[in-house]
Motif scaffolding. Structure first.
Motif, PDB file in Angstrom:
ATOM      1  N   GLN A   1       0.867  -1.174   0.000  1.00 20.43           N
ATOM      2  CA  GLN A   1       0.000   0.000   0.000  1.00 20.43           C
ATOM      3  C   GLN A   1       0.908   1.229   0.000  1.00 20.43           C
ATOM      4  O   GLN A   1       1.519   1.586   1.001  1.00 20.43           O
TER       5      GLN A   1
ATOM      6  N   ASP B   1       1.032   5.264  -1.872  1.00 18.49           N
ATOM      7  CA  ASP B   1       0.400   6.298  -2.707  1.00 18.49           C
ATOM      8  C   ASP B   1       1.323   6.798  -3.800  1.00 18.49           C
ATOM      9  O   ASP B   1       0.852   7.429  -4.759  1.00 18.49           O
TER      10      ASP B   1
ATOM     11  N   ARG C   1      -1.558   1.704  -6.273  1.00 21.15           N
ATOM     12  CA  ARG C   1      -1.330   2.097  -4.886  1.00 21.15           C
ATOM     13  C   ARG C   1      -1.599   0.967  -3.896  1.00 21.15           C
ATOM     14  O   ARG C   1      -0.942   0.886  -2.857  1.00 21.15           O
ATOM     15  N   GLN C   2      -2.544   0.090  -4.203  1.00 21.52           N
ATOM     16  CA  GLN C   2      -2.830  -1.065  -3.350  1.00 21.52           C
ATOM     17  C   GLN C   2      -2.901  -2.297  -4.242  1.00 21.52           C
ATOM     18  O   GLN C   2      -3.685  -2.315  -5.199  1.00 21.52           O
TER      19      GLN C   2
ATOM     20  N   ASP D   1      -5.036  -5.333  -8.705  1.00 20.50           N
ATOM     21  CA  ASP D   1      -5.204  -3.955  -8.239  1.00 20.50           C
ATOM     22  C   ASP D   1      -6.383  -3.939  -7.270  1.00 20.50           C
ATOM     23  O   ASP D   1      -7.536  -4.079  -7.663  1.00 20.50           O
ATOM     24  N   LEU D   2      -6.073  -3.767  -5.965  1.00 18.05           N
ATOM     25  CA  LEU D   2      -7.123  -3.831  -4.953  1.00 18.05           C
ATOM     26  C   LEU D   2      -7.983  -2.572  -4.934  1.00 18.05           C
ATOM     27  O   LEU D   2      -9.166  -2.628  -4.581  1.00 18.05           O
ATOM     28  N   GLU D   3      -7.403  -1.437  -5.288  1.00 23.60           N
ATOM     29  CA  GLU D   3      -8.157  -0.184  -5.256  1.00 23.60           C
ATOM     30  C   GLU D   3      -9.283  -0.195  -6.288  1.00 23.60           C
ATOM     31  O   GLU D   3     -10.386   0.285  -6.026  1.00 23.60           O
ATOM     32  N   HIS D   4      -9.004  -0.727  -7.490  1.00 23.85           N
ATOM     33  CA  HIS D   4     -10.013  -0.755  -8.556  1.00 23.85           C
ATOM     34  C   HIS D   4     -10.575  -2.154  -8.784  1.00 23.85           C
ATOM     35  O   HIS D   4     -11.350  -2.350  -9.728  1.00 23.85           O
ATOM     36  N   GLN D   5     -10.174  -3.125  -7.923  1.00 22.35           N
ATOM     37  CA  GLN D   5     -10.660  -4.495  -8.037  1.00 22.35           C
ATOM     38  C   GLN D   5     -10.507  -5.011  -9.466  1.00 22.35           C
ATOM     39  O   GLN D   5     -11.467  -5.415 -10.128  1.00 22.35           O
TER      40      GLN D   5
END
Length: 910
Positions: A232, A234, A239-240, A258-262
């Motif tokens: 994680q 920025d 980013r995640q 990409d965990l932020e945008h799945q």
């Protein structure tokens, strides 16, 4: 019982013998004994002040040295305590590991794998504990990764425990009171599991979990494993994310989520077979904001091991990149075979063909290149006929850019070699653009820091040390031409410039704009040059520079001109689409005229002004054929303007004249005063509607005609039309002892305007005409209906009357009387009667035809004051004469009368 006693006695003897042996043995003997078993490559060195007891050994220092290929200290332990009686442990206050020495340590290819068997190695290790309070790594300059350097410079400690065939490892690294890294790992039954956390900054997190089934031989890859890395941050494009690497036996997968945008970014299936690694249909999909569309494609890769060693490797690959835009879908393929990767270098021959599309733009690639270098400095060297072409479209622009790539090098630190660019197309400001940039690049990144790294340290090239700050530039010469849309003229440019780091500069500029005729003015050419370097810092969004424009002259359609205008123009803004302009212009003695403007959204808005200065400097604005000369006065003014391709030139402002004086061949104007507000739109000058301009002239002279104190209000448009007339109102001037006035007069004239004469002195009128045959005294009034547009008469039924309460005296000259008497008896009687008259009533009608014919019909009533009876006399008098010829005869051929006469003749021809 005796046997037990004998056995106990033997054991006690052996123990006592061991104790005595330990007490009398020296560190030198221990050192020789250990080195005997280590062989020739590695040796140990023990400090002399070693303390040995029955349960432990205390060493002030212990050195582990590498003897081959060169001698160096591999590990230095300080304040070492070794225990073996109750528990086996080794503790050291400090351990110093030499990284450069460690890199020399290698396992011989001839070493039997049986010596590296994991089970065999652990079987010979007793239960024990190893604890290092302070672990330091030195000589790490060759490590360039900043994160690794940070880790090695931290406060490291480690603890290793082997108990009941289980090996546990704990390691920590700190920066001050902040935990930097933590490692926990367990090895049991050849299964290695654990986790690693890494937090270089408070807002950054990294977590690695691993499960590995180790092979019997340490140098073989684990037969099964899984690595899960979560981060994680920025500051990263993703980013995640979760990165997973797992395999079993001969095949596995590598995936990135990409965990932020799945969204899954990467999926790489791979397998090992017959000494090769093969990746087939590896897919990636990355939606990057900066690229305006996803980066997606398919990768096929084969790595072959021609020998038992890890290197060299042979490589074949094929990469397809997909894109889409308004022009359809694009595909670029990068492929190559028979590439090689060795310990010393990498060499992969590749080709790239196809196109990439996004929005309305298309990039075409046709390139043959080699990827070369080593693991720390890879670069692509392009071969002949390699080309990149880009067709770039925007709402107001269509550009084609071609980049020849032959001999260009693209590497980790940017682009190098001869770099050219050919630009053709149109923008909002220019059409038919044809520009060529040709220069040399040195590790040039073109502002793309997401793809390239910047040199921050000095480096070696061909044995020469170069400064890192002297890289990242492209220096070029440029040459080209374009059409300036607003002027409909050709612009030609050449010069020198550079793009270094985040600054684009123009160091030398020679440019000229060809002749053009726009908005009532003709310019033969404009020469442009630099007075200061133009510099654009696109990161700081700042554009600065100083230009100079020189013009031989500017000719105005009505005949005036500016003499050799010179414009110095400072620019200051964010970029060429949003810039402030400030400068001054001189033209002969005129100026400086100050200019301030702002260019944005294809529109130039600003103002110009000049402080009060002598009116003489404006002499060139009077055409030569006017034959007017400025004698005196001052002028000042200011103008706001707006220039755009859609609306053209629009202006508005005011200027004022004080104490103006103008001379012309047969006359003069003195005491000219006015302040003129105006607007200029679409070639038309408009005087402000609700505020007529008050113009005054103290003295006018044209030939023998002299007038004083002209006052008039001016408003309207020029050129004028019926719907937008030019109007003079409240005109009044002093003439011939009286005054002349016009209430309102408009051009083009659509109705009669009355010219009123009041209290005109007849004696002054005759004196002006230099007429001596008749003497007249007294004053008259007149009204002349005046209409230029009338086809029958210009002055229609004008009337002249004498003033009230004052007679007009008429007296004939002696020569005129003598001439009349010679005509006969009747003429003689008439001459005697009217030789002198007091006119009690005088009325006359005047008509002026367009051809200049003046028709006068008069009725006179009076008496002869010289006669005793004063008998009443009545006369009717008619007269015709061409006033144009009369004006010429009376020397009224000034510019004013000539222009009036010209205007009259113009009306006759319509």
């Amino acid at each position: 019982m005796v046997k037990k006693f004998l056995a106990f006695s033997l054991l006690l003897f052996i123990s006592m013998l061991g104790i005595v042996t330990i007490l009398i043995i020296s560190p030198h003997h221990i050192e020789r004994l250990v080195n005997y078993f280590l062989g020739q490559e590695i040796s140990v060195q023990i400090a002399e002040n070693t303390q040995v007891s029955t349960t432990e050994v205390n060493l002030s220092s212990l050195l582990v040295k590498l003897n081959q290929p060169s001698s160096c200290t591999l590990v230095q332990l300080e304040n070492v305590q070794a225990q073996w009686w109750y528990s086996r442990s080794l503790r050291a206050d400090k351990a110093i590991v030499d990284y450069a020495c460690l890199m020399q340590l290698s396992t011989s290819d001839e070493t039997p794998k049986s010596q590296l068997n994991l089970t065999a190695l652990l079987a010979n290790v007793p239960n024990m504990e190893l604890d290092i309070a302070d672990l330091q790594v030195i000589n790490t300059d060759s490590i360039t990764a900043a994160a690794v350097q940070q880790l090695l410079q931290s406060q490291l400690s480690a603890k290793l425990i082997y108990q009941d065939q289980q090996l546990s490892l704990q390691a920590n690294g700190k920066e001050g009171n902040q935990d930097l890294v933590k490692l926990n790992a367990i090895l049991k039954n050849q299964q290695l599991t654990g986790d690693l956390t890494y937090q270089p900054q408070a807002e950054q997190q990294h977590q690695l979990n691993f499960q590995l089934a180790l092979a019997q031989h340490i140098l073989d890859l684990p037969t099964q494993g899984k690595l899960d890395l979560h981060w994680q941050r920025d500051d990263l494009p993703i980013r995640q994310a979760d990165l997973t690497f797992q395999w079993q036996d001969q095949q596995g997968t590598l995936s990135l989520q990409d965990l932020e945008h799945q969204q899954q970014i990467l999926n790489v299936p791979f397998k090992f077979e017959q000494n090769q690694l093969q990746i087939e249909q590896s897919r990636f999909y990355w939606d990057i904001d900066a690229l305006q569309q996803p980066l997606q494609g398919v990768l096929n890769l084969t790595l072959r091991k021609p020998t038992e060693n890890w290197l060299p490797l042979d490589i074949d690959m094929r990469l397809s990149l997909f894109s889409a835009g308004e022009a359809g879908k694009g595909n670029i393929v990068i492929y190559g075979t028979n590439g090689s990767i060795t310990k010393e270098k990498i060499n992969i021959p590749l080709e790239a063909h196809g196109n990439i599309k996004y929005d309305q733009s298309i990039a075409y690639v046709d390139a043959v290149f080699d990827v070369r270098g080593d693991e720390n400095d890879l670069f692509a060297l392009f071969k002949e006929k390699s080309t990149l072409r880009v067709n770039w479209k925007e709402p107001n622009a269509n550009m084609n850019v071609r980049l020849p790539l032959a001999d260009v090098v693209i590497g980790k630190y940017g682009v190098g070699g001869r770099l050219q660019a050919f630009l053709q197309g149109d923008t909002a400001q220019f059409s038919d653009i044809d520009l060529h940039l040709d220069g040399e690049a040195n590790q040039f990144v073109a502002g793309v820091t997401s793809l390239f790294s910047l040199r921050t340290r000095d480096f070696q090239r061909n044995g020469v040390t170069l400064k890192g700050r002297d890289t990242n530039w492209w220096k070029w010469n440029f040459k080209g031409k374009a059409t300036v849309k607003a002027l409909k003229s050709t612009l030609k440019v050449n010069g020198k410039g550079a793009w270094q780091s985040d600054k684009v500069e123009i160091h030398q500029l020679n440019a000229n704009i060809a002749q053009f005729h726009r908005s009532g003015m003709y310019v033969p050419k404009i020469d442009l040059g630099l007075k200061e370097i133009i510099r654009w810092d696109y990161e700081e969004k700042q554009l600065q520079g100083l230009l100079q424009a020189k013009i031989p002259e500017v000719r105005l359609d009505y005949g005036g001109h500016f003499v050799q205008p010179i414009l110095n123009l400072a620019i200051n803004g964010t970029d060429i689409k949003d810039v402030n302009l400030a400068g001054d212009m001189t033209a002969g003695g005129l100026g400086p005229i100050k200019l301030f403007a702002h260019y944005r959204h294809d529109e130039l808005v600003g103002r110009i002004y000049w402080l009060e200065q002598s009116a003489k400097v404006f002499q060139p604005l009077f055409p030569h054929h006017w034959e007017w000369a400025i004698i005196n006065g001052t002028i000042k003014g200011q103008t706001s303007f707006d220039v755009s391709s859609e609306r053209g030139l629009q202006m508005g402002g005011h200027f004022s004249i004080r104490q103006g004086e103008i001379a012309f061949p047969d006359g003069e104007l003195k005491g000219i005063e006015f302040a003129l507000p105006y607007r200029y739109i679409n070639g038309t000058v408009e005087l402000v509607k609700n505020h007529p301009v008050q113009v005054s002239v103290k003295h006018l002279k044209s030939g023998v005609l002299v007038a004083e104190n002209l006052r008039v209000k001016v408003q309207g448009y020029y050129p004028y039309t019926k719907k937008r007339p030019f109007t003079l109102s409240e005109l009044k001037l002093d003439l011939l002892g009286g005054d002349v006035s016009i209430n309102k007069f408009a051009l083009p004239q659509q109705k009669i305007a009355n010219v009123q004469l009041h209290n005109i002195d007849l004696s002054q009128a005759l004196a002006m005409a230099e007429y001596t045959q008749v003497g007249l005294t007294g004053r008259v009034n007149a009204i002349f209906p005046f209409w230029l547009e009338n086809a029958r008469c210009i002055i229609c039924h004008g009337k002249i009357t004498k003033t009230e309460h004052q007679d007009v005296n008429l007296k004939l000259g002696s020569e005129l009387i003598k001439g009349l008497k010679s005509g006969g008896l009747t003429e003689g009687i008439l001459a005697d009667v009217v030789s002198e008259m007091n006119l009690q009533n005088l009325t006359a009608t005047v008509n002026l035809e367009p051809n200049g014919l003046l028709i006068l019909s008069s009725h006179i009533m009076g008496y002869n004051p010289t006669k005793k009876h004063k008998n009443p006399i009545t006369l009717n008098y008619n007269h015709q004469e061409n006033v144009y010829e009369l004006w010429d005869m009376l020397n009224y051929g000034s510019a004013f009368e000539q222009n009036l006469k010209y205007d009259f003749y113009q009306k006759l021809t319509k």
